[in-house]
Design an enzyme around this catalytic site. Structure first.
Site, mmCIF file in Angstrom:
data_model
loop_
_atom_site.group_PDB
_atom_site.id
_atom_site.type_symbol
_atom_site.label_atom_id
_atom_site.label_comp_id
_atom_site.label_asym_id
_atom_site.label_seq_id
_atom_site.Cartn_x
_atom_site.Cartn_y
_atom_site.Cartn_z
ATOM 1 N N VAL A 51 0.837 -1.198 0.000
ATOM 2 C CA VAL A 51 0.000 0.000 0.000
ATOM 3 C C VAL A 51 0.876 1.254 0.000
ATOM 4 O O VAL A 51 0.596 2.215 -0.716
ATOM 5 C CB VAL A 51 -0.990 0.006 1.194
ATOM 6 C CG1 VAL A 51 -1.808 1.289 1.218
ATOM 7 C CG2 VAL A 51 -1.931 -1.199 1.104
ATOM 8 N N CYS A 52 1.954 1.247 0.771
ATOM 9 C CA CYS A 52 2.858 2.406 0.824
ATOM 10 C C CYS A 52 3.490 2.647 -0.543
ATOM 11 O O CYS A 52 3.615 3.794 -0.999
ATOM 12 C CB CYS A 52 3.945 2.199 1.866
ATOM 13 S SG CYS A 52 3.304 2.000 3.540
#
Length: 172
Positions: free
Chosen positions: A64-65
Site C-alpha cells: 500500500v505504501c
C-alpha cells in the site's frame, strides 16, 4: 510526556496507540526536521511559500505504501512548481533512495523520520507499538496552515487520493 490516543487506528483490526496531538484543518502545521539522507536534514521552512501535500507511510517497502507513493509521484508531475509532495516514513534514507531508484520515483521528496520520530510525535501519527508513522495525509497551504487531514483508521487501507488532490488543487 506525549499525549497517547487509543481507539483511533488499527492494524489488521488490532488496536494501535497513536502518540501526539490530533491535528485538524485550521491548525498551524508543526515545524519539523527530517532526514533527506544521513547528513542532510529538511525542515518545513525549506518549502515556505509552497502548497504542501505530506503523504505519510509506515514503510515504503510494503504494497500500500508503494502504491500510495507512486500515485502521488504521478500526481506531482501535474500540479506545477507551487506544490511540493513530501513522502514521510520511518525508513532509513538508504531504503528510501533504493526504493525511489527502483521505482523511478522522482517527483516527490522522500524524508525520513527514523532518528527520533519527531515528525510522528508532533503530527500525532507515531504508532507506539511499531515506532512507525501511521498512514496519513496532510495538506498545508503556502503559509503552513493545515487545510486537509486524513489519518487512516486502518493501517492497511489506502487514503482518499482524490480528496487529497482536490484539497491541493483548491489552494493553487
Amino acid at each position: 510526556m506525549s499525549q497517547e490516543r487509543t481507539n483511533v487506528a488499527t492494524f489488521k483490526g488490532n488496536p494501535l496507540t497513536l502518540i501526539g496531538p490530533e491535528l485538524k484543518a485550521g491548525d498551524q502545521a508543526p515545524a519539523f526536521q527530517l532526514q533527506k539522507n544521513l547528513l542532510e536534514t529538511s525542515t518545513l521552512q525549506d518549502y515556505a511559500g509552497k502548497v504542501k501535500l505530506i503523504s505519510v507511510v509506515p514503510s515504503i517497502d510494503t504494497g500500500v505504501c508503494d502504491m500510495q507513493t507512486r500515485r502521488f509521484n504521478e500526481e506531482a508531475g501535474k500540479l506545477g512548481e507551487g506544490v511540493v509532495i513530501l513522502t514521510v516514513s520511518a525508513d532509513l534514507p538508504f531504503a528510501q533512495a533504493r526504493w525511489c531508484g527502483a521505482a523511478g520515483v522522482e517527483n516527490v521528496v522522500m524524508l525520513s523520520d527514523y532518528k527520533d520520530n519527531s515528525f510522528g510525535k508532533s503530527y500525532g501519527v507515531l504508532i507506539k507499538e511499531f515506532q512507525l508513522d501511521m498512514r496519513s495525509i496532510f495538506v498545508l497551504d503556502a503559509n503552513d496552515k493545515i487545510t486537509y487531514v486524513e489519518v487512516l483508521k486502518e493501517m492497511t487501507e489506502h487514503p482518499d487520493y482524490d480528496a487529497a488532490i482536490a484539497a491541493v488543487k483548491a489552494l493553487i
